[in-house]
Write an enzyme that holds these catalytic residues in place. Structure first.
Site, PDB file in Angstrom:
ATOM      1  N   GLU A  40       5.329   5.191  -1.894  1.00  0.00           N
ATOM      2  CA  GLU A  40       4.395   4.776  -0.854  1.00  0.00           C
ATOM      3  C   GLU A  40       2.970   5.059  -1.331  1.00  0.00           C
ATOM      4  O   GLU A  40       2.730   5.992  -2.089  1.00  0.00           O
ATOM      5  CB  GLU A  40       4.656   5.504   0.478  1.00  0.00           C
ATOM      6  CG  GLU A  40       5.823   4.927   1.241  1.00  0.00           C
ATOM      7  CD  GLU A  40       5.861   5.333   2.709  1.00  0.00           C
ATOM      8  OE1 GLU A  40       4.849   5.800   3.259  1.00  0.00           O
ATOM      9  OE2 GLU A  40       6.938   5.162   3.308  1.00  0.00           O
ATOM     10  N   HIS A 104      -1.074   2.062   4.746  1.00  0.00           N
ATOM     11  CA  HIS A 104      -0.087   2.572   3.795  1.00  0.00           C
ATOM     12  C   HIS A 104       1.030   1.546   3.628  1.00  0.00           C
ATOM     13  O   HIS A 104       1.073   0.544   4.335  1.00  0.00           O
ATOM     14  CB  HIS A 104       0.444   3.955   4.202  1.00  0.00           C
ATOM     15  CG  HIS A 104       1.341   3.977   5.399  1.00  0.00           C
ATOM     16  ND1 HIS A 104       0.867   3.906   6.689  1.00  0.00           N
ATOM     17  CD2 HIS A 104       2.683   4.080   5.498  1.00  0.00           C
ATOM     18  CE1 HIS A 104       1.882   3.969   7.535  1.00  0.00           C
ATOM     19  NE2 HIS A 104       3.009   4.069   6.839  1.00  0.00           N
ATOM     20  N   HIS A 106       5.270   0.544   3.092  1.00  0.00           N
ATOM     21  CA  HIS A 106       6.651   0.910   3.420  1.00  0.00           C
ATOM     22  C   HIS A 106       7.585   0.116   2.516  1.00  0.00           C
ATOM     23  O   HIS A 106       7.301  -1.047   2.224  1.00  0.00           O
ATOM     24  CB  HIS A 106       6.980   0.547   4.871  1.00  0.00           C
ATOM     25  CG  HIS A 106       6.664   1.602   5.870  1.00  0.00           C
ATOM     26  ND1 HIS A 106       7.143   1.565   7.148  1.00  0.00           N
ATOM     27  CD2 HIS A 106       5.915   2.725   5.795  1.00  0.00           C
ATOM     28  CE1 HIS A 106       6.701   2.612   7.832  1.00  0.00           C
ATOM     29  NE2 HIS A 106       5.938   3.325   7.030  1.00  0.00           N
ATOM     30  N   ASP A 117       4.729   8.120  11.498  1.00  0.00           N
ATOM     31  CA  ASP A 117       3.507   7.310  11.547  1.00  0.00           C
ATOM     32  C   ASP A 117       2.860   7.388  12.925  1.00  0.00           C
ATOM     33  O   ASP A 117       1.655   7.632  13.040  1.00  0.00           O
ATOM     34  CB  ASP A 117       3.808   5.840  11.233  1.00  0.00           C
ATOM     35  CG  ASP A 117       4.211   5.597   9.792  1.00  0.00           C
ATOM     36  OD1 ASP A 117       3.791   6.375   8.911  1.00  0.00           O
ATOM     37  OD2 ASP A 117       4.947   4.624   9.551  1.00  0.00           O
TER      38      ASP A 117
END
Length: 165
Positions: A40, A104, A106, A117
């Site tokens: 990630e 970010h 996934h 999150d």
């Protein structure tokens, strides 16, 4: 994800629009976890509040840095180095380029926020200092991009719909 990358536009609260320029989209997509080896990645998103329309344009994103925690299923942004970039860009822009939110990746086709999150975003909405009532949270999946709007007044987080140009 898509052959031709272009700006993306989303409908946000109060009949406004959020535009993400091509450059930050390309940059964030470069970290998509499209192979098992990729961890990630993430950072912050910075942009401008457009006078007269209250629309927002995302111009810049930070990239993963030393001090971030990165695994296949976890990203935790280090604070100091990303904050230094936020401060530098804000000063260089004479206060017109602001912290807009976080991004970010996934390792899933169509990303959705994890419980972690949501907790992290709620903490940011509650505790951080920023220029607007709203922050935006982008998750880059392997086939699509999801974006959520967080309201600092009621801590409500909702997924945004893509508003085609």
């Amino acid at each position: 994800m898509q052959n031709k990358i272009s700006d993306m536009v989303f409908c946000i609260s109060n009949d406004r629009k959020l535009k993400i320029d091509k450059k930050p989209i390309e940059n964030m997509l470069s970290y998509a976890q499209d192979t098992i080896e990729k961890d990630e990645a993430g950072g912050v998103i910075l942009g401008r509040f457009i006078k007269g329309s209250n629309n927002i344009v995302i111009d810049v994103n930070t990239e993963p840095m030393k001090g971030d925690i990165r695994t296949r299923t976890r990203f935790k942004r280090g604070k100091k180095k990303h904050q230094k970039i936020i401060n530098e860009i804000w000063e260089e822009s004479e206060g017109t380029c602001n912290y807009i939110g976080e991004w970010h990746t996934h390792p899933e086709e169509n990303p959705s926020p994890s419980t972690t999150d949501i907790k992290s975003w709620t903490k940011i909405l509650r505790n951080d200092i920023f220029s607007s009532k709203y922050l935006y949270f982008i998750i880059i999946g392997t086939k699509s991009i999801g974006i959520w709007e967080g309201n600092s007044e009621n801590l409500n987080i909702k997924k945004l719909k893509n508003g085609k140009k």
